[in-house]
Design an enzyme around this catalytic site. Sequence first.
Site, mmCIF file in Angstrom:
data_model
loop_
_atom_site.group_PDB
_atom_site.id
_atom_site.type_symbol
_atom_site.label_atom_id
_atom_site.label_comp_id
_atom_site.label_asym_id
_atom_site.label_seq_id
_atom_site.Cartn_x
_atom_site.Cartn_y
_atom_site.Cartn_z
ATOM 1 N N PRO A 18 79.251 -13.825 25.860
ATOM 2 C CA PRO A 18 79.580 -13.918 24.577
ATOM 3 C C PRO A 18 79.361 -15.736 24.330
ATOM 4 C CG PRO A 18 81.411 -13.553 25.666
ATOM 5 C CD PRO A 18 79.954 -12.591 26.175
ATOM 6 N N ASP A 41 67.858 -16.883 22.569
ATOM 7 C CA ASP A 41 68.157 -16.155 20.948
ATOM 8 C C ASP A 41 68.926 -17.574 21.015
ATOM 9 O OD1 ASP A 41 69.989 -15.036 21.894
ATOM 10 O OD2 ASP A 41 69.082 -13.379 21.998
ATOM 11 N N LYS A 63 66.957 -16.812 16.416
ATOM 12 C CA LYS A 63 66.616 -16.056 14.585
ATOM 13 C C LYS A 63 68.098 -15.870 14.067
ATOM 14 C CE LYS A 63 64.562 -13.173 17.181
ATOM 15 N NZ LYS A 63 64.902 -11.002 17.025
ATOM 16 N N GLY A 94 72.017 -13.077 24.105
ATOM 17 C CA GLY A 94 73.538 -13.108 24.061
ATOM 18 C C GLY A 94 73.991 -11.709 24.506
ATOM 19 N N GLY A 95 75.560 -11.921 24.713
ATOM 20 C CA GLY A 95 76.065 -10.669 24.795
ATOM 21 C C GLY A 95 75.129 -9.203 25.477
ATOM 22 N N ASP A 96 74.219 -7.916 25.266
ATOM 23 C CA ASP A 96 73.865 -7.748 26.443
ATOM 24 C C ASP A 96 72.363 -7.598 25.717
ATOM 25 O OD1 ASP A 96 74.113 -4.878 28.362
ATOM 26 O OD2 ASP A 96 72.770 -4.334 26.506
ATOM 27 N N ALA A 125 79.264 -8.896 22.313
ATOM 28 C CA ALA A 125 80.249 -9.092 22.232
ATOM 29 C C ALA A 125 81.687 -8.395 21.357
ATOM 30 C CB ALA A 125 79.725 -9.641 20.470
ATOM 31 N N MET A 175 77.518 -8.252 13.524
ATOM 32 C CA MET A 175 76.508 -8.948 12.004
ATOM 33 C C MET A 175 77.539 -8.808 10.617
ATOM 34 S SD MET A 175 73.030 -7.788 13.877
ATOM 35 C CE MET A 175 73.788 -6.575 14.333
HETATM 36 N N1 SAH Z 1 73.424 -8.198 21.825
HETATM 37 C C1 SAH Z 1 74.653 -9.126 21.285
HETATM 38 C C2 SAH Z 1 74.920 -8.280 20.117
HETATM 39 C C3 SAH Z 1 73.286 -9.305 19.203
HETATM 40 S S1 SAH Z 1 73.536 -9.194 17.293
HETATM 41 C C4 SAH Z 1 75.834 -8.853 22.356
HETATM 42 O O1 SAH Z 1 75.890 -7.693 22.822
HETATM 43 O O2 SAH Z 1 76.730 -9.622 21.779
HETATM 44 C C5 SAH Z 1 75.208 -10.662 16.721
HETATM 45 C C6 SAH Z 1 76.057 -10.809 16.834
HETATM 46 O O3 SAH Z 1 77.026 -10.571 17.928
HETATM 47 C C7 SAH Z 1 76.950 -11.454 15.550
HETATM 48 O O4 SAH Z 1 76.567 -11.202 14.317
HETATM 49 C C8 SAH Z 1 78.260 -11.081 15.824
HETATM 50 O O5 SAH Z 1 78.483 -9.973 15.938
HETATM 51 C C9 SAH Z 1 78.141 -10.805 17.325
HETATM 52 N N2 SAH Z 1 78.582 -11.787 18.551
HETATM 53 C C10 SAH Z 1 78.091 -12.039 19.560
HETATM 54 N N3 SAH Z 1 78.833 -13.029 20.141
HETATM 55 C C11 SAH Z 1 79.847 -13.474 19.174
HETATM 56 C C12 SAH Z 1 80.904 -14.228 20.154
HETATM 57 N N4 SAH Z 1 81.222 -15.156 20.790
HETATM 58 N N5 SAH Z 1 81.865 -13.820 19.341
HETATM 59 C C13 SAH Z 1 81.800 -13.632 18.220
HETATM 60 N N6 SAH Z 1 81.152 -12.721 17.660
HETATM 61 C C14 SAH Z 1 79.695 -12.869 18.358
#
Ligand code: SAH
Length: 256
Positions: A18, A41, A63, A94-96, A125, A175
Amino acid sequence: MAHSAPLPGTVHLVGAGPGDPDLLTLRAARLVMNAAIIVHDGLVDPAILAMARPGCRMISAAKSRARHSLPQDEINALLVREALAGNDVIRLKGGDPFVFGRGGEELEACRAAGVPVEVVPGVSAALGAAAAAQMALTHREEASVVSFVAGQCKGLSEQNWAGLAGVGRTLVIYMGVATADAIADKLMADGLAPEMPVAVIENASRPAMRVLRAPLAGLGALVANERVKSPAVIVVGTVAARGQAAALAQLAEAAA
Ligand code: SAH
């Protein structure tokens, strides 16, 4: 002897978590530090990109809702092209990579082209936000189901969320900032109580993190009045009333 093409490189689909670089897996950190090419990204924190060695080629595939700097099929083509030229590519998300990250599409494109893929999971996230806000997504007394949905990807009205939120269940919406008002209406139309607790966790695990709360009926106003910006997750369920506030009060008591 026939001139043969180089062996393809590997595409590593890597979750960057995150934001906080400390939340990278060791495998992700090692790959980033040794990378020759990173395709990332927009959500990947600059502090993570700064871990790459000098000379690493950085390609942004950023994006956002309004601005698509690289369409998905061009990202797929880029990954395949580089790998077929013999280069290992770190595709940093970001995230997974497999939670709303379109990692599945990139995986399929690589496979179709005969490019080997490695997938490295990341802290999604919802999990990063829950930890940072000290808000358990499941709780023996309160919630035994947790669901992740996208508030944006497809038309909101096409998505069937019936039964995903309510008593005993936690719903985490990714999102959902731009559509927060419509999300609250949709959930209430599905039968959720207007007073169901909601938490909005913005910039989870980053220095600018905020945790905001409202009853479901006040979600749209909260997002508008507080000028909540992406990235943020919305947590719907009784667990949303727990967390940071209680933790901070306890800390204050302990200190007194
Ligand atoms: N693959 C990512 C998600 C991508 S979609 C994952 O697993 O986290 C993008 C969305 O992820 C954002 O619109 C938001 O809802 C969330 N997100 C990503 N990073 C975040 C953060 N640091 N804090 C809060 N929401 C986050």
